[in-house]
Design a protein around this motif. Structure first.
Motif, PDB file in Angstrom:
ATOM      1  N   GLY A   1      43.639 -19.811  26.269  1.00  0.00           N
ATOM      2  CA  GLY A   1      42.263 -19.459  26.614  1.00  0.00           C
ATOM      3  C   GLY A   1      41.264 -20.538  26.250  1.00  0.00           C
ATOM      4  O   GLY A   1      40.085 -20.240  26.038  1.00  0.00           O
ATOM      5  N   LEU A   2      41.734 -21.782  26.169  1.00  0.00           N
ATOM      6  CA  LEU A   2      40.813 -22.873  25.851  1.00  0.00           C
ATOM      7  C   LEU A   2      39.933 -23.119  27.061  1.00  0.00           C
ATOM      8  O   LEU A   2      40.415 -23.315  28.168  1.00  0.00           O
ATOM      9  N   SER A   3      38.640 -23.098  26.829  1.00  0.00           N
ATOM     10  CA  SER A   3      37.710 -23.274  27.939  1.00  0.00           C
ATOM     11  C   SER A   3      37.462 -24.741  28.179  1.00  0.00           C
ATOM     12  O   SER A   3      38.104 -25.600  27.583  1.00  0.00           O
ATOM     13  N   GLY A   4      36.485 -25.015  29.010  1.00  0.00           N
ATOM     14  CA  GLY A   4      36.113 -26.391  29.281  1.00  0.00           C
ATOM     15  C   GLY A   4      35.836 -27.118  27.989  1.00  0.00           C
ATOM     16  O   GLY A   4      35.329 -26.553  27.033  1.00  0.00           O
ATOM     17  N   ARG A   5      36.177 -28.357  27.964  1.00  0.00           N
ATOM     18  CA  ARG A   5      36.046 -29.103  26.718  1.00  0.00           C
ATOM     19  C   ARG A   5      34.798 -29.950  26.740  1.00  0.00           C
ATOM     20  O   ARG A   5      34.307 -30.332  27.798  1.00  0.00           O
ATOM     21  N   ALA A   6      34.316 -30.255  25.556  1.00  0.00           N
ATOM     22  CA  ALA A   6      33.133 -31.101  25.444  1.00  0.00           C
ATOM     23  C   ALA A   6      33.558 -32.546  25.626  1.00  0.00           C
ATOM     24  O   ALA A   6      34.558 -32.989  25.070  1.00  0.00           O
ATOM     25  N   LYS A   7      32.826 -33.263  26.428  1.00  0.00           N
ATOM     26  CA  LYS A   7      33.097 -34.682  26.632  1.00  0.00           C
ATOM     27  C   LYS A   7      32.556 -35.446  25.442  1.00  0.00           C
ATOM     28  O   LYS A   7      31.379 -35.350  25.115  1.00  0.00           O
ATOM     29  N   THR A   8      33.407 -36.189  24.801  1.00  0.00           N
ATOM     30  CA  THR A   8      32.946 -37.025  23.701  1.00  0.00           C
ATOM     31  C   THR A   8      32.572 -38.384  24.253  1.00  0.00           C
ATOM     32  O   THR A   8      32.968 -38.746  25.355  1.00  0.00           O
TER      33      THR A   8
ATOM     34  N   VAL B   1      51.360 -28.569  29.493  1.00  0.00           N
ATOM     35  CA  VAL B   1      50.115 -28.641  28.724  1.00  0.00           C
ATOM     36  C   VAL B   1      49.052 -27.765  29.372  1.00  0.00           C
ATOM     37  O   VAL B   1      48.370 -26.984  28.707  1.00  0.00           O
ATOM     38  N   ILE B   2      48.909 -27.889  30.694  1.00  0.00           N
ATOM     39  CA  ILE B   2      47.907 -27.086  31.413  1.00  0.00           C
ATOM     40  C   ILE B   2      48.192 -25.597  31.237  1.00  0.00           C
ATOM     41  O   ILE B   2      47.290 -24.792  30.977  1.00  0.00           O
ATOM     42  N   GLY B   3      49.454 -25.209  31.362  1.00  0.00           N
ATOM     43  CA  GLY B   3      49.820 -23.804  31.190  1.00  0.00           C
ATOM     44  C   GLY B   3      49.495 -23.294  29.806  1.00  0.00           C
ATOM     45  O   GLY B   3      48.962 -22.194  29.629  1.00  0.00           O
TER      46      GLY B   3
ATOM     47  N   LYS C   1      45.232 -28.387  20.707  1.00  0.00           N
ATOM     48  CA  LYS C   1      43.837 -27.935  20.638  1.00  0.00           C
ATOM     49  C   LYS C   1      42.908 -29.079  20.256  1.00  0.00           C
ATOM     50  O   LYS C   1      41.831 -29.247  20.832  1.00  0.00           O
ATOM     51  N   LYS C   2      43.338 -29.883  19.281  1.00  0.00           N
ATOM     52  CA  LYS C   2      42.516 -31.001  18.814  1.00  0.00           C
ATOM     53  C   LYS C   2      42.322 -32.020  19.941  1.00  0.00           C
ATOM     54  O   LYS C   2      41.193 -32.441  20.229  1.00  0.00           O
ATOM     55  N   LEU C   3      43.405 -32.407  20.583  1.00  0.00           N
ATOM     56  CA  LEU C   3      43.320 -33.402  21.660  1.00  0.00           C
ATOM     57  C   LEU C   3      42.516 -32.870  22.845  1.00  0.00           C
ATOM     58  O   LEU C   3      41.768 -33.607  23.489  1.00  0.00           O
TER      59      LEU C   3
END
Length: 176
Positions: A44-51, A36-38, A12-14
């Motif tokens: 239910g992790l959605s799109g991630r914020a680009k840092t 990892v994708i599965g 989740k962190k990565l």
């Protein structure tokens, strides 16, 4: 490999840091990119914020392979030969030519007496659609068609074009 709570938290962190599934798999070890994708989808992790750190990472530049027929590079200290220009490659792009079908101009406005609807079409009338089918002013050409074609002479010239013309238009479109 089992997904322990620690590994899930690290995932989740990565993921939230913007790492790719391949990068996360490498960090976790013993897990594939697809796993990892599965897991991301099951969690239910959605799109991630680009840092800024992940967005600014540049891809490794690949060197462009030189074509096999290219001449070897000569050192700058050697003078250029003056007489050997017969085989020198000319890299100026070809001028863009607008390809257009060679047909006689004809008014698309067919006289009302020749216009055809779907109900009045026969095997001897031109079935070229004119207008938007979802509007009331849509109609078919309705002129007399060629014996072995669904269209009149004018619309046959538009619909059936020689292969060489299509290829030349494709080349011009790709160059542009």
């Amino acid at each position: 490999m089992s997904w322990t709570n620690e590994r899930v938290e690290l995932l989740k962190k990565l993921w939230s840091e913007g790492l790719s599934a391949s990068q996360i798999a490498g960090e976790l070890g013993g897990v594939t990119r697809n796993a990892v994708i599965g897991k991301v989808h099951r969690l239910g992790l959605s799109g991630r914020a680009k840092t800024t750190s992940s967005a600014s990472k540049a891809r490794r530049a690949r060197p462009n392979p030189a074509p096999a027929s290219a001449a070897p590079k000569r050192p700058a200290s050697q003078p250029q030969s003056i007489g050997a220009t017969a085989l020198k490659a000319d890299f100026t792009p070809a001028p863009e030519v607008e390809a257009s079908p060679q047909v006689e101009p004809i008014a698309e406005l067919v006289p009302i007496s020749q216009r055809a609807t779907i109900l009045t079409l026969t095997e001897r009338t031109c079935k070229w659609p004119i207008g938007d089918p979802s509007t009331d002013d849509f109609y078919f050409c309705g002129r007399q068609s060629d014996p072995n074609a669904p269209y009149c002479v004018h619309h046959c010239k538009i619909a059936y074009q020689p292969v060489s013309d299509r290829r030349s238009r494709k080349v011009v479109a790709q160059a542009g």
